[in-house]
Motif scaffolding. Structure first.
Motif, PDB file in Angstrom:
ATOM      1  N   ALA A 461      -2.429 -14.590 -13.302  1.00 40.12           N
ATOM      2  CA  ALA A 461      -3.497 -14.872 -12.659  1.00 40.12           C
ATOM      3  C   ALA A 461      -3.307 -12.717 -12.208  1.00 40.12           C
ATOM      4  O   ALA A 461      -5.024 -12.179 -11.922  1.00 40.12           O
ATOM      5  CB  ALA A 461      -2.528 -15.238 -11.270  1.00 40.12           C
ATOM      6  N   HIS A 462      -2.100 -12.610 -11.912  1.00 42.43           N
ATOM      7  CA  HIS A 462      -2.658 -11.107 -12.107  1.00 42.43           C
ATOM      8  C   HIS A 462      -3.524 -10.089 -12.606  1.00 42.43           C
ATOM      9  O   HIS A 462      -4.323  -9.617 -12.667  1.00 42.43           O
ATOM     10  CB  HIS A 462      -1.012 -10.554 -11.940  1.00 42.43           C
ATOM     11  N   GLY A 463      -3.549 -10.786 -14.154  1.00 39.26           N
ATOM     12  CA  GLY A 463      -3.766 -10.119 -15.312  1.00 39.26           C
ATOM     13  C   GLY A 463      -4.905 -10.665 -15.731  1.00 39.26           C
ATOM     14  O   GLY A 463      -6.244  -9.552 -15.951  1.00 39.26           O
ATOM     15  N   TRP A 464      -5.761 -11.316 -14.966  1.00 35.92           N
ATOM     16  CA  TRP A 464      -7.364 -11.922 -15.380  1.00 35.92           C
ATOM     17  C   TRP A 464      -8.054 -11.759 -14.140  1.00 35.92           C
ATOM     18  O   TRP A 464      -9.032 -10.915 -14.024  1.00 35.92           O
ATOM     19  CB  TRP A 464      -7.126 -13.665 -14.410  1.00 35.92           C
ATOM     20  N   VAL A 465      -7.641 -10.971 -12.746  1.00 39.01           N
ATOM     21  CA  VAL A 465      -7.897 -10.129 -11.849  1.00 39.01           C
ATOM     22  C   VAL A 465      -8.515  -8.958 -12.080  1.00 39.01           C
ATOM     23  O   VAL A 465      -9.636  -8.830 -12.280  1.00 39.01           O
ATOM     24  CB  VAL A 465      -7.141 -10.064 -10.394  1.00 39.01           C
ATOM     25  N   PHE A 466      -7.262  -8.419 -12.990  1.00 40.15           N
ATOM     26  CA  PHE A 466      -7.822  -6.332 -13.124  1.00 40.15           C
ATOM     27  C   PHE A 466      -8.153  -6.236 -14.304  1.00 40.15           C
ATOM     28  O   PHE A 466      -8.718  -6.044 -14.185  1.00 40.15           O
ATOM     29  CB  PHE A 466      -5.616  -6.126 -13.435  1.00 40.15           C
ATOM     30  N   ARG A 467      -8.207  -7.679 -15.177  1.00 37.82           N
ATOM     31  CA  ARG A 467      -8.713  -7.176 -15.871  1.00 37.82           C
ATOM     32  C   ARG A 467     -10.366  -7.414 -15.669  1.00 37.82           C
ATOM     33  O   ARG A 467     -10.954  -6.744 -16.504  1.00 37.82           O
ATOM     34  CB  ARG A 467      -8.714  -9.296 -17.067  1.00 37.82           C
ATOM     35  N   CYS A 468     -10.648  -8.749 -14.692  1.00 38.88           N
ATOM     36  CA  CYS A 468     -12.242  -8.511 -13.936  1.00 38.88           C
ATOM     37  C   CYS A 468     -12.110  -7.406 -13.566  1.00 38.88           C
ATOM     38  O   CYS A 468     -13.523  -6.929 -13.723  1.00 38.88           O
ATOM     39  CB  CYS A 468     -12.580  -9.741 -13.274  1.00 38.88           C
ATOM     40  N   GLU A 469     -11.588  -6.221 -13.100  1.00 36.42           N
ATOM     41  CA  GLU A 469     -12.166  -4.974 -12.390  1.00 36.42           C
ATOM     42  C   GLU A 469     -12.099  -3.555 -13.683  1.00 36.42           C
ATOM     43  O   GLU A 469     -12.493  -2.852 -13.725  1.00 36.42           O
ATOM     44  CB  GLU A 469     -11.165  -4.535 -11.634  1.00 36.42           C
ATOM     45  N   GLY A 470     -11.843  -4.014 -15.091  1.00 36.26           N
ATOM     46  CA  GLY A 470     -12.331  -3.465 -16.190  1.00 36.26           C
ATOM     47  C   GLY A 470     -10.287  -2.241 -16.312  1.00 36.26           C
ATOM     48  O   GLY A 470     -10.719  -1.427 -16.431  1.00 36.26           O
ATOM     49  N   VAL A 471      -9.019  -2.455 -15.006  1.00 36.42           N
ATOM     50  CA  VAL A 471      -7.814  -1.361 -14.998  1.00 36.42           C
ATOM     51  C   VAL A 471      -6.984  -1.944 -15.468  1.00 36.42           C
ATOM     52  O   VAL A 471      -7.164  -3.684 -15.803  1.00 36.42           O
ATOM     53  CB  VAL A 471      -7.952  -0.714 -14.291  1.00 36.42           C
ATOM     54  N   ARG A 472      -5.644  -1.335 -16.048  1.00 35.49           N
ATOM     55  CA  ARG A 472      -4.873  -2.144 -15.979  1.00 35.49           C
ATOM     56  C   ARG A 472      -3.532  -1.490 -15.049  1.00 35.49           C
ATOM     57  O   ARG A 472      -3.507   0.050 -15.086  1.00 35.49           O
ATOM     58  CB  ARG A 472      -3.893  -2.365 -17.328  1.00 35.49           C
ATOM     59  N   PRO A 473      -3.207  -1.766 -13.993  1.00 36.62           N
ATOM     60  CA  PRO A 473      -2.491  -1.192 -13.206  1.00 36.62           C
ATOM     61  C   PRO A 473      -0.991  -0.690 -13.462  1.00 36.62           C
ATOM     62  O   PRO A 473      -0.510  -1.640 -14.352  1.00 36.62           O
ATOM     63  CB  PRO A 473      -2.596  -1.520 -11.387  1.00 36.62           C
TER      64      PRO A 473
END
Length: 507
Positions: A461-473
């Motif tokens: 879920a965390h990966g999906w959200v930030f993939r949508c944003e185009g970043v990896r914190p």
């Protein structure tokens, strides 16, 4: 009144919500909203509905912003004793109004306009998942469902993660209306189809004909150069075509559909419609209808979609043509929430208005410390706030899936750690937005999970959200006890504003 000739076959029917039979082809009335016909003759439009009902097309889809569409239904009920189904939508702006009274006024207005005592399917559109207005409004719709003002609650343009979140929180969702076509494959290439199948949510598919582009008229024709010369539907779906790779790949798909249409002796539109009808989770397709004297003629052609089935050879030809297409970005409904905005205007100017916070801008410009609070009773007790901004840095406190609905729903996402994670990151997104940033500005997250068995689902879920944003914190995930047995996940975040371009390096 002349009746439409009875076609060789009528539309198949299917049940939604466990007890409501509908035709698998619904007449969509968005063209009454403008951009097609500037003036609608309500009486003539109501008469046109009669002719469609004669052909078995007794279900109509509309919305609070579809011009006079609801009034046409009201006129029909005032002049006819025939049964029909009218689905509508409520798409309120997220302007801070969350009261039951406001929701009740909206539903009562729709009932008055349509001349009905109950709305068979009320569909809700969410503009911004990070704004908790939709939780309040859906709770209000559920209360009115218990009062029998609403029979079923549906959604429009909701992605897989948030449909699952709502269901895991306890909402009963009958349908989800999304774009789906031979060109737009997000429904089946993402998670939405499997989520709908799991929870028995029917898909109402629109955009099946790309506003009319899937027709003989556009076969082997040049791409329209002046998008503003097109009607609203064609403007919107020309943007879809461009997002899917452009005019040439689209023409390849259109040629494949044409070959299949000739093989079966039906129009191209019937093949495009049939393709979507054969997707297992699709309950019905929504075909645009202007409710004019010509509507019956188009209805006869549209019903050809029920006169044949696609063969394995047909599917193989379509699949081969689809290889030249690019995937439409994101999940279903993302075209209304993030770039590229695949709308008639190319942005959201026809739907919502931007609001600027002058006080926030002034505070940032003068270097003030800015504290953002959500109104939680624990914030003053424990001496903290949801987020703090100093300079271009934003620090978000540890956040759980705490429900904004107080005691009626104790936690968002229920017993699903994955859904709780989606809800938490929505809350964090709202806090960062309130301080002038977005989730794409997040540079670090710290994730605490109660149960080790949930780590993979939380991570996905965390990966999906930030993939949508185009970043990896940067990220840390640990397993530890949390305060409150209902909470399965807690997340803390830090953001740095001002860095817009991402350089990805790897070892």
């Amino acid at each position: 009144m002349d009746k439409i000739p009875v076609p060789p076959v009528g539309p198949d029917r299917i049940t939604i919500g466990g007890d409501t039979s509908i035709p698998r082809m619904i007449s969509g009335l968005w063209q009454l909203a403008g951009g097609h016909d500037e003036k609608v003759d309500i009486g003539a439009a109501a008469n046109a509905m009669e002719r469609l009902i004669d052909s078995g097309l007794d279900c109509f889809d509309m919305a609070d912003h579809y011009g006079d569409a609801e009034l046409v239904v009201g006129k029909f009920h005032a002049t006819s004793s025939r049964n029909m189904l009218a689905f509508t939508k409520w798409c309120p702006p997220e302007n801070g109004i969350k009261s039951f009274r406001a929701a009740e006024q909206a539903i009562d207005l729709a009932l008055r306009r349509m001349g009905q005592k109950q709305i068979t399917l009320m569909q809700y559109h969410i503009w911004d998942y990070s704004n908790d207005t939709y939780w309040h409004n859906l709770a209000h719709l559920r209360a009115m469902q218990k009062e029998e003002k609403i029979k079923h609650i549906g959604l429009t343009n909701v992605d897989a993660a948030h449909l699952e979140l709502l269901i895991n929180t306890g909402f009963e969702i009958a349908t989800n209306q999304v774009s789906c076509s031979v060109l737009d494959q997000r429904l089946v290439r993402g998670r939405l189809a499997s989520v709908c199948e799991k929870y028995k949510v029917g898909i109402l598919a629109y955009g099946t004909l790309l506003g009319g582009f899937f027709s003989e008229k556009w076969l082997d024709q040049p791409e329209p150069q002046d998008i503003d010369s097109l009607n609203w539907s064609l403007r919107k779906y020309l943007r879809f075509i461009r997002a899917a790779g452009g005019w040439e790949p689209f023409q390849g798909v259109l040629r494949a559909l044409s070959a299949i249409a000739q093989r079966h002796g039906v129009p191209i539109a019937a093949v495009a419609t049939r393709y979507v009808l054969e997707i297992p989770t699709v309950s019905a397709v929504i075909v645009g209808c202007r409710l004019t004297a010509d509507s019956s003629k188009y209805a006869t052609r549209n019903l050809d979609a029920f006169s044949f089935a696609l063969s394995a050879e047909d599917h193989a030809l379509i699949k081969q043509a689809q290889h030249a297409l690019s995937d439409i970005p994101g999940d279903c409904g993302d075209e209304y929430r993030r770039r590229p905005f695949l709308t008639a205007a190319g942005d959201l100017s026809h739907h919502i208005k931007d609001s600027k916070d002058d006080e926030l801008s002034k505070a940032i410009a003068t270097g003030r410390r800015i504290e953002y609070s959500t109104g939680s009773p624990w914030e003053p007790i424990a001496g903290y706030c949801r987020a703090v901004r100093t300079g271009n840095h934003v620090y978000v406190s540890g956040t759980t899936a705490n429900s904004p609905l107080n005691t009626s729903i104790p936690v968002l996402g229920g017993h699903s750690a994955r859904s709780q994670t989606v809800a938490i990151l929505d809350i964090i997104s709202g806090a960062v937005k309130a301080l002038g940033g977005t989730l794409s500005d997040v540079v670090r997250t710290r994730v605490i999970v109660r149960n080790e068995a949930d780590c993979e689902e939380v991570s996905r879920a965390h990966g999906w959200v930030f993939r949508c944003e185009g970043v990896r914190p940067s990220n840390m995930l640990i397993v530890a006890n949390l305060v409150g047995a209902e909470y399965l996940v807690e997340i803390e975040a830090e953001a740095r504003l001002g860095f817009k371009d991402v350089l990805c390096l790897s070892s």
